[in-house]
Design an enzyme around this catalytic site. Structure first.
Site, PDB file in Angstrom:
ATOM      1  N   GLY A  11     -30.618 -27.483 -18.932  1.00 15.37           N
ATOM      2  CA  GLY A  11     -31.915 -27.846 -18.377  1.00 15.37           C
ATOM      3  C   GLY A  11     -32.689 -26.635 -17.772  1.00 15.37           C
TER       4      GLY A  11
ATOM      5  N   GLY B  49     -33.471 -23.883 -19.787  1.00 11.18           N
ATOM      6  CA  GLY B  49     -34.262 -22.982 -20.896  1.00 11.18           C
ATOM      7  C   GLY B  49     -33.398 -21.728 -21.681  1.00 11.18           C
TER       8      GLY B  49
ATOM      9  N   ASP C  77     -33.522 -21.866 -31.683  1.00 10.56           N
ATOM     10  CA  ASP C  77     -32.489 -21.891 -30.737  1.00 10.56           C
ATOM     11  C   ASP C  77     -31.077 -21.870 -31.696  1.00 10.56           C
ATOM     12  OD1 ASP C  77     -34.302 -22.244 -28.963  1.00 10.56           O
ATOM     13  OD2 ASP C  77     -33.716 -24.370 -28.420  1.00 10.56           O
TER      14      ASP C  77
ATOM     15  N   SER D  65     -35.179 -28.746 -16.283  1.00 11.58           N
ATOM     16  CA  SER D  65     -36.333 -28.999 -17.438  1.00 11.58           C
ATOM     17  C   SER D  65     -35.379 -29.719 -18.331  1.00 11.58           C
ATOM     18  CB  SER D  65     -36.808 -27.874 -17.967  1.00 11.58           C
ATOM     19  OG  SER D  65     -37.618 -27.917 -19.153  1.00 11.58           O
TER      20      SER D  65
END
Length: 538
Positions: free
Chosen positions: A180, A182, A231, A280
């Site tokens: 979470g 990033g 990613d 996040s």
């Protein structure tokens, strides 16, 4: 995936840590962690693992929320990673190979994450694999399942009665990429789990790095996040000491970009990652954040394209990059060069400004207004844009989203140009200077402002942390990753790293009570690391 930085190369299988890490200090620091994972696997499963799958996290230097619009981005793998120790497990003699997989036992060294045990079942009527994944909540086991499901679909889809049965697998996970934050711990988990199932089922040799990127992109979508591919490409293809310029249209392509260097440590750049400590969670909040932005950028592309008289089929949902190519009359399948792309982006940004009211200005459009602007009927609009993804919004801010995507795509190309120019060798020495770092830092600052004000994917803590970073001596600082929490990345002179981190500790309230060990977990300098691999044990 098109030819580029090792895209067609095989997925590496290594037998020593010096094939993964490029200096003695890192190897020494990592060896205890690897040995602990091996020992703990043997304690839990009664035998040593046969392999360890490794996938690094990534930092996106610039280019946020534009990969799913098919514009290029500039990420780099980081040294922090996900490791999965694996070995084949026994299978039930009574199990029908045509109807079920071998059993999977997935455990995690972190006690916060509960073990998962599962098998995949095959439907009699369709011969398709069934492996439920709950998309409504975050569970680490879902990423393991997603990796497994992708391998099953690609390699075990035959309907023949002489069916090869997927091997049962025992696996044990450890990770140094904060979740979470990033830094793409989710993509690293999916890549590592996919590698685990590939190697145990003797399928690793059948894929290239580019194939693995594409497979893991689809795998992560099964968890409920419509990932654009940045990613996975960064985790799989990255090379030590280089960033990647990853482009997605007309094909996925990765270009190695050497970062600026200088003979003077005063002008030698280092990237420092700082965790805002705001978690996040892209999966849980997807319908109001990440997935909503995907829909907004897609509808913005249609509305912008219609206003510019670009041909769009009624069932199409072209991206902003595809609209740009059509507007510029780029032949299908042709790669638009960087200079032509920059010129096109500048022109399209001007057009976007002139169409500000059509796109909803600052307040956005209601759903009714959105449908009207699209030129589709209500049913057709929902079929094209809302039937495949869940979103929740009363207003859709097409102008802001489009302006961010287009301006951010331009900044990526400008960042790339500065890196290439500054790393051209003259007389055996690179020529990076204070001006080089200042120009890169300005682009990073502009990127964060656009993320905060136009894409609205920042948060107060990220805004504060980037401001603190600039005050502490960073040339530039921006959020990295999806946003709404997570980390910042700051460009800092090599000679200033220690004092910079100390200033962050003093100025950012959540850091003040931390001891040195705690601080090292949330603030750390990093350099581009190597991509994913499989370690083969004796």
């Amino acid at each position: 995936m098109s030819n580029g930085t090792d895209a067609h190369a095989p997925i590496p299988t290594v037998t020593s840590l010096d094939e993964i890490y490029d200096n003695v200090e890192t190897i020494s620091a990592q060896s205890g962690r690897w040995n602990n994972l091996i020992d703990e696997f043997e304690k839990r499963f009664g035998r040593k693992p046969t392999h360890i799958a490794r996938a690094p996290g990534r930092v996106n230097l610039i280019g946020e929320h534009i990969d799913y619009a098919l514009f290029g981005v500039l990420p780099a793998a980081i040294e922090r990673d996900i490791l999965i120790a694996v070995a084949p497990s026994g299978t039930s003699d009574s199990a029908d190979a045509t109807k079920s997989s071998g059993p999977i036992q997935a455990q995690n060294l972190d006690e916060r994450f509960q073990p998962h045990e599962f098998t995949a079942e095959r439907h009699d009527e369709t011969s398709e694999w069934h492996l439920p994944i709950d998309k409504t909540k975050l569970a680490w086991g879902s990423y393991v399942k997603a990796g497994y499901f992708g391998v099953l679909n690609r390699f075990f889809h035959h309907t023949s009665k002489e069916l090869e049965r997927p091997q049962g697998v025992d696996l044990l996970v450890t990770g140094s990429v904060p979740s979470g934050a990033g830094l793409s711990s989710s993509a690293a988990m999916v890549v590592a789990s996919t590698l685990s199932f590939l190697v145990i089922n003797d399928k690793l040799h059948e894929l290239t790095k580019g194939n693995l990127v594409e497979l893991t992109m689809e795998n992560e979508k099964r968890v409920g996040v419509n990932s654009g591919g940045m990613d996975q490409a960064a985790s799989v293809i990255s090379m030590t000491n280089e960033a990647l310029h990853v482009t997605f249209h007309p094909n996925l392509h990765a270009e190695a970009i050497a970062l600026p260097k200088s003979t003077s440590p005063d002008f030698n750049p280092v990237f420092v990652i700082a965790n805002s400590l705001v978690v996040s969670d892209k999966v849980v909040s997807a319908k109001t954040q990440y997935n909503l932005r995907v829909v907004e950028t897609l509808v913005a592309a249609r509305v912008l394209g219609r206003s510019l008289h670009v041909q769009i089929g009624p069932e199409e949902k072209p991206t902003l990059k595809e609209i740009l190519d059509r507007w510029l009359n780029v032949q299908h399948g042709t790669v638009l060069g960087p200079d032509d792309l920059k010129d096109g982006l500048i022109r399209l940004i001007r057009e976007t400004e002139s169409l500000k009211d059509t796109l909803g200005a600052d307040d956005g459009l209601t759903l009714e207004g959105l449908i009207h602007a699209s030129g589709l009927g209500p049913r057709e609009f929902r079929d094209v844009y809302l039937s495949w993804i869940e979103v929740d919004a009363t207003h859709f801010k097409l102008y802001k989203r489009a302006k961010h995507v287009l301006s951010e795509a331009l900044r990526v190309l400008q960042f790339r140009d500065i890196c290439i120019a500054s790393t051209q060798v003259a007389g055996g020495e690179s020529n990076a200077s204070a001006d080089t770092l200042e120009r890169l830092g300005t682009l990073m600052n502009e990127s964060h402002l656009s993320c905060a004000e136009l894409f609205e994917c920042s948060c107060p803590e990220l805004d504060e942390l980037t401001s603190v970073a600039r005050g502490a001596g960073a040339y530039g600082s921006r959020l990295t990753g999806a946003g709404w929490g997570g980390c910042t990345v700051s460009l800092v002179s090599e000679t200033n790293v220690d004092s910079f981190i100390q200033k962050l500790k003093e100025a950012y309230t959540p850091y003040r009570a931390m001891d040195d060990d705690q601080l090292r977990e949330v603030v750390f300098a990093t350099k581009p690391g190597g991509g994913a691999c499989v370690f083969k044990l004796d």
